[in-house]
Scaffold this active site. Structure first.
Site, mmCIF file in Angstrom:
data_model
loop_
_atom_site.group_PDB
_atom_site.id
_atom_site.type_symbol
_atom_site.label_atom_id
_atom_site.label_comp_id
_atom_site.label_asym_id
_atom_site.label_seq_id
_atom_site.Cartn_x
_atom_site.Cartn_y
_atom_site.Cartn_z
ATOM 1 N N ASN A 46 -25.341 -85.588 -32.105
ATOM 2 C CA ASN A 46 -24.185 -85.920 -32.933
ATOM 3 C C ASN A 46 -23.969 -84.952 -34.096
ATOM 4 O O ASN A 46 -22.903 -84.930 -34.686
ATOM 5 C CB ASN A 46 -24.307 -87.350 -33.470
ATOM 6 N N HIS A 59 -16.340 -96.735 -30.564
ATOM 7 C CA HIS A 59 -15.588 -96.046 -31.619
ATOM 8 C C HIS A 59 -15.764 -94.533 -31.636
ATOM 9 O O HIS A 59 -15.099 -93.847 -32.413
ATOM 10 C CB HIS A 59 -15.895 -96.653 -32.990
ATOM 11 N N CYS A 106 -27.029 -88.410 -47.106
ATOM 12 C CA CYS A 106 -27.253 -89.201 -48.314
ATOM 13 C C CYS A 106 -28.215 -90.333 -48.002
ATOM 14 O O CYS A 106 -27.811 -91.457 -47.782
ATOM 15 C CB CYS A 106 -25.951 -89.778 -48.832
ATOM 16 N N ALA A 122 -23.733 -98.867 -30.081
ATOM 17 C CA ALA A 122 -24.837 -98.090 -29.520
ATOM 18 C C ALA A 122 -26.139 -98.281 -30.287
ATOM 19 O O ALA A 122 -27.221 -98.101 -29.720
ATOM 20 C CB ALA A 122 -24.470 -96.617 -29.461
ATOM 21 N N THR A 123 -26.063 -98.645 -31.554
ATOM 22 C CA THR A 123 -27.298 -98.928 -32.279
ATOM 23 C C THR A 123 -28.026 -100.075 -31.585
ATOM 24 O O THR A 123 -29.239 -99.991 -31.309
ATOM 25 C CB THR A 123 -26.995 -99.291 -33.747
ATOM 26 N N GLN A 160 -22.305 -89.498 -27.662
ATOM 27 C CA GLN A 160 -21.432 -88.342 -27.900
ATOM 28 C C GLN A 160 -21.021 -87.636 -26.609
ATOM 29 O O GLN A 160 -20.155 -86.758 -26.643
ATOM 30 C CB GLN A 160 -22.136 -87.339 -28.832
ATOM 31 N N SER A 218 -20.839 -96.120 -26.889
ATOM 32 C CA SER A 218 -20.204 -96.836 -27.992
ATOM 33 C C SER A 218 -18.690 -96.668 -27.954
ATOM 34 O O SER A 218 -18.193 -95.599 -27.601
ATOM 35 C CB SER A 218 -20.750 -96.296 -29.313
#
Ligand SMILES: *Cc1c(COP(=O)(O)O)cnc(C)c1O
Length: 417
Positions: A166, A216, A341, A86-87, A194, A214
């Site tokens: 998401n 996964h 992060c 999807a990116t 999603q 996507s």
């Protein structure tokens, strides 16, 4: 950071660690693996080989997948373009439309809570001279339709608003947005990673022109995705961003990942058959977790509208608890925190901040991503563990003690440090 001792009994049948981070990725469904296997071994042909049966066999697998995906989202097979995920789908949709429709206008509208694959693509387009409006969201995570109407002008070529978020699981009013876009002659792209396979998606009923999905995130393989590109009313064109060979009707060159595509197709077929029942089950587990937490803990709240919500998502803030300590305390349960992060520092989630949460509260938030393989026993253990850890951490929290003693924290003058 505080480390605390927590010994909650693990119920029979529960194996640690527990995976409850299904918005990040999901376990491959064994039925998907089974469908993929032959395409790694005997059916290894290149789907573009037109001269022999190896190629035809691979192409057959790809075309079946195209049908399965199209069927799940109300499209036709020819409107499905395979990508690496999807990116890439988001990049192709935004950059492809921007390049193709540049003569018509240079304005794009999106929202602040999009996935980075949309936001970072928009930033690059801004460097190339496009104007991007980032709509804010209300405290419940939804955009205001009036903001969208106001943002549209005669240079607007594209609106990109995600179907389901998401982090907080909020479902945007896609049908309303699609209708408005079509009335104004503006193309509408949605990142539906999603949403597909989790809630009903129909590109015709909802006036969607481009849609990213996507593998996964729906119990399929990683590294494969698709972009739906509408072919009628209107016929949408996207400029290819990867050249060479002219695969996928010239929109995305490169030898097709046949096993991955077959897996994505199978994942969509399963989702179509099981979505209604699964959504009920996930909502049941989610509501059970929420009810248990709420019955035992004070100063907690749900992030994002519960009315417009993905069944398997629960994003909760545990006020007066340090986020890192909480995650440490429940480390054998795989969830996501309200911290991202980015580089070396722990930044509060930009999605939670967009809802108006302060940094501390964002850091003390947890995203529970409940999926196909989670059980009631896992939910019960998770609830018990979180309750135990939060209570113990709060015993160590001077802030929580002060609040319990009736002290209004907002009236305290903190000494500078
Ligand atoms: C996971 C995700 C993506 C990225 O998909 P990949 O296939 O991993 O590239 C994009 N948008 C949303 C909303 C996601 O959850």
């Amino acid at each position: 950071m505080s480390k605390i001792e927590s010994n909650v009994a693990v119920p029979a049948g529960v194996q640690l660690p527990i995976y409850m981070d299904n918005h990040a990725t999901s376990q491959l469904d064994p039925r998907v693996l089974e469908a993929m296997m032959p395409y790694f071994t005997t059916k290894f042909g290149n789907a573009a080989s037109r001269n022999h049966s190896f190629g035809w066999e691979a192409e057959q697998g790809v075309e079946t997948a195209r049908e399965q995906i199209a069927s799940l989202i109300g499209a036709t097979a020819k409107e499905i373009i395979f990508t690496s995920g999807a990116t890439e789908s988001n990049n192709l949709a935004l950059k492809g439309v921007a390049e193709m429709y540049r003569e018509r206008g240079n304005h794009i509208i999106t929202q602040v809570t999009e996935h980075k694959a949309v936001l970072d693509t928009c930033k690059r387009l801004e460097k190339q001279g496009f104007r991007v409006t980032y709509l804010p969201v209300k405290a419940d995570g939804l955009i205001d339709m009036e903001d969208l109407k106001r943002a549209m002008d005669d240079k607007t070529i594209l609106v990109s608003i995600m179907w389901a978020n998401n982090e907080i699981g909020v479902l945007q009013p896609i049908a309303e947005i699609g209708k408005l876009c079509h009335e104004r002659g503006v193309l509408f792209h949605t990142d539906a990673v999603q949403a597909v396979g989790k809630v009903p998606v129909n590109v015709i009923a909802d006036n969607v022109d481009l849609l990213s999905l996507s593998g996964h995130k729906i119990y399929g393989p990683k590294g494969v995705g698709a972009l739906y590109v509408r072919r009628r009313n209107p016929r949408v064109q996207v400029a290819a961003q990867i050249d060479g060979g002219g695969h996928e009707r010239g929109m995305r060159s490169g030898t097709l990942n046949v096993p991955g595509i077959v897996g994505l197709g199978k994942a969509c077929e399963i989702a179509q058959q099981e979505m209604a029942a699964e959504a009920k089950q996930l909502a049941h587990l989610r509501d059970r977790l929420k009810a248990k937490l709420e019955s035992e803990l004070d100063y907690i709240h749900v992030n994002g509208s519960m009315e417009h919500h993905l069944p398997g998502n629960l994003n909760m803030s545990f006020v007066y608890v340090e986020g890192e300590s909480l995650l440490m305390g429940i480390h054998e349960i795989a969830v996501s925190s309200g911290s991202a992060c980015t580089s070396a520092t722990l930044e509060p989630s930009y999605v939670l901040k967009a809802l108006g949460l302060g940094d501390d509260v964002a850091h003390s938030s947890i995203r529970f991503g409940i999926g196909r393989y989670n059980t009631e026993a896992e939910i019960d253990y998770t609830a018990a563990k979180v309750i135990d850890v939060v209570k113990k951490l709060r015993e160590l929290s001077p802030l929580y003690e002060m609040v319990k003693d009736g002290i209004d924290l907002s009236k305290i003058e903190w000494a500078a440090h």
